[in-house]
Design a protein around this motif. Sequence first.
Motif, PDB file in Angstrom:
ATOM      1  N   ARG A 291      62.264 -73.221  -8.822  1.00 28.82           N
ATOM      2  CA  ARG A 291      63.235 -73.550  -8.229  1.00 28.82           C
ATOM      3  C   ARG A 291      63.073 -74.733  -8.884  1.00 28.82           C
TER       4      ARG A 291
ATOM      5  N   LEU B  27      64.997 -78.956  -7.210  1.00 25.06           N
ATOM      6  CA  LEU B  27      66.092 -79.752  -6.531  1.00 25.06           C
ATOM      7  C   LEU B  27      67.236 -80.228  -7.508  1.00 25.06           C
ATOM      8  N   GLN B  28      67.888 -79.260  -7.395  1.00 25.85           N
ATOM      9  CA  GLN B  28      69.365 -79.967  -7.853  1.00 25.85           C
ATOM     10  C   GLN B  28      70.569 -81.301  -6.610  1.00 25.85           C
TER      11      GLN B  28
ATOM     12  N   GLY C 191      71.458 -81.452  -3.343  1.00 27.93           N
ATOM     13  CA  GLY C 191      70.835 -81.082  -2.009  1.00 27.93           C
ATOM     14  C   GLY C 191      70.412 -79.276  -1.825  1.00 27.93           C
ATOM     15  N   ASP C 192      70.402 -78.940  -2.840  1.00 27.19           N
ATOM     16  CA  ASP C 192      69.948 -77.467  -3.470  1.00 27.19           C
ATOM     17  C   ASP C 192      68.953 -76.975  -4.398  1.00 27.19           C
ATOM     18  N   TRP C 193      68.384 -75.968  -3.782  1.00 31.59           N
ATOM     19  CA  TRP C 193      67.094 -75.271  -4.986  1.00 31.59           C
ATOM     20  C   TRP C 193      67.461 -74.646  -5.607  1.00 31.59           C
ATOM     21  N   THR C 194      68.225 -74.981  -6.773  1.00 34.30           N
ATOM     22  CA  THR C 194      68.534 -73.988  -8.031  1.00 34.30           C
ATOM     23  C   THR C 194      67.533 -73.573  -9.232  1.00 34.30           C
ATOM     24  N   SER C 195      67.585 -72.173  -9.199  1.00 33.91           N
ATOM     25  CA  SER C 195      66.906 -71.008 -10.519  1.00 33.91           C
ATOM     26  C   SER C 195      67.308 -71.621 -11.512  1.00 33.91           C
TER      27      SER C 195
END
Length: 132
Positions: free
Chosen positions: A110, A112-113, A115-119
């Motif tokens: 994961r 951080l992109q 404000g979100d944690w992206t797989s």
Amino acid sequence: MSDKDWLDAVRWDAQGLVTAVVQEAGSGDVLMVAWMNRDALARTRELGEAVFWSRSRKRLWHKGEESGHVQKVESIRLDCDGDVLLLTVRQLGHEPPIACHTGRHSCFFRELQGGDWTSVAPVLKDPEDIYR
């Protein structure tokens, strides 16, 4: 240095644990971070395969005991403060190699992109097919 001395050089925390960072030989990818106690570290050295202390199960955990995704240890290093281990391993049991219980190559999938944690890494094998 005797067998006892090398274990005494590790700065164990109040619970008798030390952080173990697991890095893949060759690629240099950080596969996972786990905990080891004295028994886990001694067993890892003896077997040449990664053995950790499972805080949730409160027992030794031989990596791959359920999944078959064994970590063959090539080297064990201790950091300058003596409170973090670095295990360099060859991940065995599946091609491409899987270290994470989610079926991914690494537990660090994961990113951080914004404000979100992206797989950012694919599932290589469905965990339901790994843990039956």
